[in-house]
Design a protein around this motif. Structure first.
Motif, PDB file in Angstrom:
ATOM      1  N   LEU A  19       1.205  -1.199  -0.144  1.00 52.14           N
ATOM      2  CA  LEU A  19       0.026   0.068   0.360  1.00 52.14           C
ATOM      3  C   LEU A  19       0.358   0.933   0.167  1.00 52.14           C
ATOM      4  CD1 LEU A  19      -2.889  -0.996   3.236  1.00 52.14           C
ATOM      5  CD2 LEU A  19      -2.527  -1.039  -0.019  1.00 52.14           C
ATOM      6  N   THR A  20       0.530   2.410  -0.413  1.00 55.09           N
ATOM      7  CA  THR A  20       1.089   3.991  -0.963  1.00 55.09           C
ATOM      8  C   THR A  20       0.951   4.481   0.054  1.00 55.09           C
ATOM      9  OG1 THR A  20      -0.985   4.184  -2.396  1.00 55.09           O
ATOM     10  CG2 THR A  20       1.179   2.784  -3.092  1.00 55.09           C
ATOM     11  N   LEU A  21       1.231   5.739   0.664  1.00 59.50           N
ATOM     12  CA  LEU A  21       0.860   6.148   1.193  1.00 59.50           C
ATOM     13  C   LEU A  21      -0.345   6.709   1.093  1.00 59.50           C
ATOM     14  CD1 LEU A  21       1.474   7.872   3.877  1.00 59.50           C
ATOM     15  CD2 LEU A  21       2.723  10.073   2.489  1.00 59.50           C
ATOM     16  N   ALA A  22      -0.724   7.091  -0.364  1.00 58.66           N
ATOM     17  CA  ALA A  22      -1.999   8.360  -0.555  1.00 58.66           C
ATOM     18  C   ALA A  22      -3.063   6.644  -0.132  1.00 58.66           C
ATOM     19  CB  ALA A  22      -2.160   7.599  -2.068  1.00 58.66           C
ATOM     20  N   ASP A  23      -2.776   5.473  -0.433  1.00 61.52           N
ATOM     21  CA  ASP A  23      -3.752   4.494  -0.067  1.00 61.52           C
ATOM     22  C   ASP A  23      -4.168   4.567   1.509  1.00 61.52           C
ATOM     23  OD1 ASP A  23      -3.325   3.577  -2.529  1.00 61.52           O
ATOM     24  OD2 ASP A  23      -1.915   1.880  -2.330  1.00 61.52           O
ATOM     25  N   TRP A  24      -3.414   4.740   2.451  1.00 58.58           N
ATOM     26  CA  TRP A  24      -3.260   4.961   3.933  1.00 58.58           C
ATOM     27  C   TRP A  24      -4.320   6.361   4.216  1.00 58.58           C
ATOM     28  CZ3 TRP A  24      -3.462   0.662   6.583  1.00 58.58           C
ATOM     29  CH2 TRP A  24      -2.023   0.251   6.223  1.00 58.58           C
ATOM     30  N   VAL A  25      -3.695   7.548   3.359  1.00 56.79           N
ATOM     31  CA  VAL A  25      -4.845   8.264   3.663  1.00 56.79           C
ATOM     32  C   VAL A  25      -6.115   8.366   3.019  1.00 56.79           C
ATOM     33  CG1 VAL A  25      -4.819  11.401   2.844  1.00 56.79           C
ATOM     34  CG2 VAL A  25      -2.292  10.722   3.941  1.00 56.79           C
ATOM     35  N   LEU A  26      -6.259   7.709   1.667  1.00 59.00           N
ATOM     36  CA  LEU A  26      -7.271   7.315   1.618  1.00 59.00           C
ATOM     37  C   LEU A  26      -8.326   6.026   3.022  1.00 59.00           C
ATOM     38  CD1 LEU A  26      -7.185   7.379  -2.036  1.00 59.00           C
ATOM     39  CD2 LEU A  26      -7.846   9.090  -0.853  1.00 59.00           C
ATOM     40  N   ALA A  27      -7.695   5.663   3.609  1.00 61.05           N
ATOM     41  CA  ALA A  27      -8.255   4.969   4.082  1.00 61.05           C
ATOM     42  C   ALA A  27      -8.763   5.325   5.563  1.00 61.05           C
ATOM     43  CB  ALA A  27      -7.824   3.141   4.196  1.00 61.05           C
ATOM     44  N   GLU A  28      -7.889   6.427   5.685  1.00 67.27           N
ATOM     45  CA  GLU A  28      -7.927   6.949   6.739  1.00 67.27           C
ATOM     46  C   GLU A  28      -9.812   8.143   6.827  1.00 67.27           C
ATOM     47  OE1 GLU A  28      -5.433   8.940  10.371  1.00 67.27           O
ATOM     48  OE2 GLU A  28      -4.586   9.084   8.411  1.00 67.27           O
ATOM     49  N   LYS A  29      -8.626   9.384   5.681  1.00 70.33           N
ATOM     50  CA  LYS A  29     -10.128   9.516   5.358  1.00 70.33           C
ATOM     51  C   LYS A  29     -12.221   9.374   5.538  1.00 70.33           C
ATOM     52  CE  LYS A  29      -7.484  12.820   2.844  1.00 70.33           C
ATOM     53  NZ  LYS A  29      -7.106  14.036   1.652  1.00 70.33           N
ATOM     54  N   ASP A  30     -11.801   7.784   5.381  1.00 70.88           N
ATOM     55  CA  ASP A  30     -12.507   6.679   4.693  1.00 70.88           C
ATOM     56  C   ASP A  30     -13.330   6.813   5.788  1.00 70.88           C
ATOM     57  OD1 ASP A  30     -14.872   5.808   3.250  1.00 70.88           O
ATOM     58  OD2 ASP A  30     -14.393   3.814   3.870  1.00 70.88           O
ATOM     59  N   LEU A  31     -12.653   6.274   6.987  1.00 66.15           N
ATOM     60  CA  LEU A  31     -12.812   6.148   8.126  1.00 66.15           C
ATOM     61  C   LEU A  31     -12.860   6.650   9.140  1.00 66.15           C
ATOM     62  CD1 LEU A  31     -12.833   3.672  10.785  1.00 66.15           C
ATOM     63  CD2 LEU A  31     -10.608   4.018  10.050  1.00 66.15           C
ATOM     64  N   VAL A  32     -12.834   8.301   8.863  1.00 70.43           N
ATOM     65  CA  VAL A  32     -13.242   9.225   9.599  1.00 70.43           C
ATOM     66  C   VAL A  32     -14.777   9.853   9.197  1.00 70.43           C
ATOM     67  CG1 VAL A  32     -12.639  11.681  10.145  1.00 70.43           C
ATOM     68  CG2 VAL A  32     -10.824  10.175  10.152  1.00 70.43           C
ATOM     69  N   ALA A  33     -14.839   9.629   7.992  1.00 70.27           N
ATOM     70  CA  ALA A  33     -16.341   9.774   7.474  1.00 70.27           C
ATOM     71  C   ALA A  33     -17.430   9.217   7.626  1.00 70.27           C
ATOM     72  CB  ALA A  33     -16.389  10.453   5.648  1.00 70.27           C
ATOM     73  N   THR A  34     -16.931   7.715   7.587  1.00 78.38           N
ATOM     74  CA  THR A  34     -17.844   6.805   8.595  1.00 78.38           C
ATOM     75  C   THR A  34     -18.116   7.249   9.509  1.00 78.38           C
ATOM     76  OG1 THR A  34     -16.810   4.978   6.719  1.00 78.38           O
ATOM     77  CG2 THR A  34     -18.019   4.459   8.793  1.00 78.38           C
TER      78      THR A  34
END
Length: 42
Positions: A19-34
């Motif tokens: 996973l790239t840094l961008a993948d991790w950032v998108l996953a974290e943003k998705d988690l926060v939004a959820t």
């Protein structure tokens, strides 16, 4: 929590490609939004 979500979101990408840094950032943003949508604070 972010790790679990990232692995679920990108299971088709793993384990061949890390996973790239961008993948991790998108996953974290998705988690926060959820969590915000569900009204969970933390």
């Amino acid at each position: 929590m972010v790790r679990e979500l990232a692995y679920r979101l990108y299971r088709d990408k793993l384990p061949e490609h890390p996973l790239t840094l961008a993948d991790w950032v998108l996953a974290e943003k998705d988690l926060v939004a959820t969590m915000e949508a569900e009204g969970v604070e933390g």
